[in-house]
Design a protein around this motif. Structure first.
Motif, PDB file in Angstrom:
ATOM      1  N   HIS A 127      97.309  16.406 -13.158  1.00  0.00           N
ATOM      2  CA  HIS A 127      98.589  15.700 -13.070  1.00  0.00           C
ATOM      3  C   HIS A 127      98.713  14.551 -14.067  1.00  0.00           C
ATOM      4  N   TRP A 128      97.598  13.951 -14.472  1.00  0.00           N
ATOM      5  CA  TRP A 128      97.636  12.654 -15.156  1.00  0.00           C
ATOM      6  C   TRP A 128      97.546  12.785 -16.676  1.00  0.00           C
ATOM      7  N   GLY A 154     102.559   7.047 -14.306  1.00  0.00           N
ATOM      8  CA  GLY A 154     102.558   7.880 -13.120  1.00  0.00           C
ATOM      9  C   GLY A 154     102.659   9.352 -13.462  1.00  0.00           C
ATOM     10  N   ILE A 155     103.166  10.139 -12.494  1.00  0.00           N
ATOM     11  CA  ILE A 155     103.202  11.592 -12.654  1.00  0.00           C
ATOM     12  C   ILE A 155     104.567  12.132 -12.247  1.00  0.00           C
ATOM     13  N   ALA A 156     104.918  13.257 -12.830  1.00  0.00           N
ATOM     14  CA  ALA A 156     106.206  13.912 -12.559  1.00  0.00           C
ATOM     15  C   ALA A 156     105.997  14.972 -11.488  1.00  0.00           C
ATOM     16  N   TRP A 194      99.662  12.039 -19.058  1.00  0.00           N
ATOM     17  CA  TRP A 194     100.113  10.861 -19.826  1.00  0.00           C
ATOM     18  C   TRP A 194      99.014   9.801 -19.896  1.00  0.00           C
ATOM     19  N   ARG A 220     109.339  13.194 -17.472  1.00  0.00           N
ATOM     20  CA  ARG A 220     109.240  11.787 -17.093  1.00  0.00           C
ATOM     21  C   ARG A 220     108.677  11.635 -15.683  1.00  0.00           C
ATOM     22  N   ALA A 221     107.815  10.651 -15.538  1.00  0.00           N
ATOM     23  CA  ALA A 221     107.151  10.423 -14.250  1.00  0.00           C
ATOM     24  C   ALA A 221     108.151   9.925 -13.220  1.00  0.00           C
ATOM     25  N   THR A 222     108.042  10.448 -12.017  1.00  0.00           N
ATOM     26  CA  THR A 222     108.913  10.029 -10.914  1.00  0.00           C
ATOM     27  C   THR A 222     108.155   9.297  -9.810  1.00  0.00           C
ATOM     28  N   SER A 271     102.823  18.502 -10.524  1.00  0.00           N
ATOM     29  CA  SER A 271     103.315  18.120 -11.845  1.00  0.00           C
ATOM     30  C   SER A 271     103.509  19.366 -12.701  1.00  0.00           C
TER      31      SER A 271
END
Length: 304
Positions: A38-39, A264-266, A41, A252-254, A231
């Motif tokens: 998930h991470w 964060g994570i999307a 970014w 974009r992360a939500t 994600s």
């Protein structure tokens, strides 16, 4: 420590493939790699910084630089670009409300930027009582709970046979057909259990496939929306293309909100099947939840 951080970031960038490789052999190992996936970014930020510092002593570390391209090669496939006249334009909002009892922020946002469809997760009974009074969304199905699995579907367009489907673990989803006047579409609202264990990761992925197949069985253009706890790099989302579905939401992360879409994570997703085009999309304001809401303007194209 710096070397360890660089190697950990490199492994994180590889984790979507490592998940697929481990899945046939070890469910626990696949689960761990999927959590890491998930991470992306975070790894994209850490790895070049580590390599820049390490390369001052040993330029060989720069051999890891090509790994920075991996997130664009391992993510769930986006909705392909399509051309044609739009026969339907649809404003859609999805928001996880984190069991809030106050609809004020959501109401103010929708007053400023109305939507045709509002799909809500983690809806409490107190929140549902307020939503019930919203006359500008006359078509609705409210399924609140005193748990993170309460759902609500609000629509300005007529809903055909809206229903709550509950799986074997008691996790609900909402299914409905939307009568747009121009063309019906099949809509699913989902919020699976977070992948807190190998069992729940498997249930998330399998449940998602079941919902996508049920939606597609209607033969209508389809949308599946919600906090999927997955994600674009997770194993569950990378498989949806095999069923004819694509990711309409961006990267974009939500979650969590403190990153305002930069950290964060999307995990809040919109998946689409059929001749859809994303005309606009953005993240919404902080509604008092730990998630940022999504807003998309989708166009259903005339592909006859």
């Amino acid at each position: 420590m710096l070397r360890l951080l660089a190697l950990a970031s490199a492994a994180g960038l590889l984790s979507p493939w490592l998940t697929a490789l481990a899945a046939p052999h070890s469910q626990h190992l696949a689960w761990l790699f999927d959590l890491l996936s998930h991470w992306q970014w975070l790894y994209l930020g850490l790895l070049p910084l580590c390599l820049a510092l390490l390369a001052r002593r040993s330029p060989r570390w720069l051999l890891l630089l090509p790994l920075l391209a991996l997130p664009w090669l391992s993510l769930a496939t986006a909705l392909p670009p399509q051309t044609g006249a739009a026969r339907l334009s649809l404003q859609l909002v999805s928001a996880n409300l984190q069991q809030s009892d106050d609809a004020g922020a959501l109401r103010a946002w929708l007053d400023a930027q109305p939507a045709d469809l509002v799909l809500l997760q983690e809806v409490s009974p107190a929140m549902a009582a307020q939503l019930q009074r919203w006359a500008d969304y006359p078509h609705r199905l409210l399924a609140p709970e005193d748990s993170p699995f309460g759902l609500a579907l609000l629509s300005r367009l007529p809903l055909v046979q809206p229903r709550v489907q509950v799986d074997g673990d008691g996790i609900p989803a909402i299914e409905a057909q939307v009568d747009s006047g121009a063309h019906d579409l099949a809509l699913t609202l989902a919020h699976p259990m977070p992948p807190l264990s190998p069992y729940w990761q498997h249930k998330r992925d399998l449940g998602l496939q079941v919902l996508l197949q049920r939606n597609a069985a209607t033969g209508l253009p389809g949308l599946l929306v919600g906090d999927l706890n997955a994600s674009p790099w997770s194993h569950g989302l990378r498989q949806v293309e095999d069923l004819g579905w694509y990711r309409a939401s961006d990267l974009r992360a939500t979650w969590p909100t403190w990153g305002q879409g930069w950290l964060g994570i999307a995990i809040d997703q919109v998946l689409a099947r059929g001749p859809w085009r994303v005309a606009e999309q953005s993240l919404g304001p902080d509604l008092g939840s730990d998630h940022l809401p999504r807003r998309l303007r989708l166009e259903l194209l005339d592909n006859d």
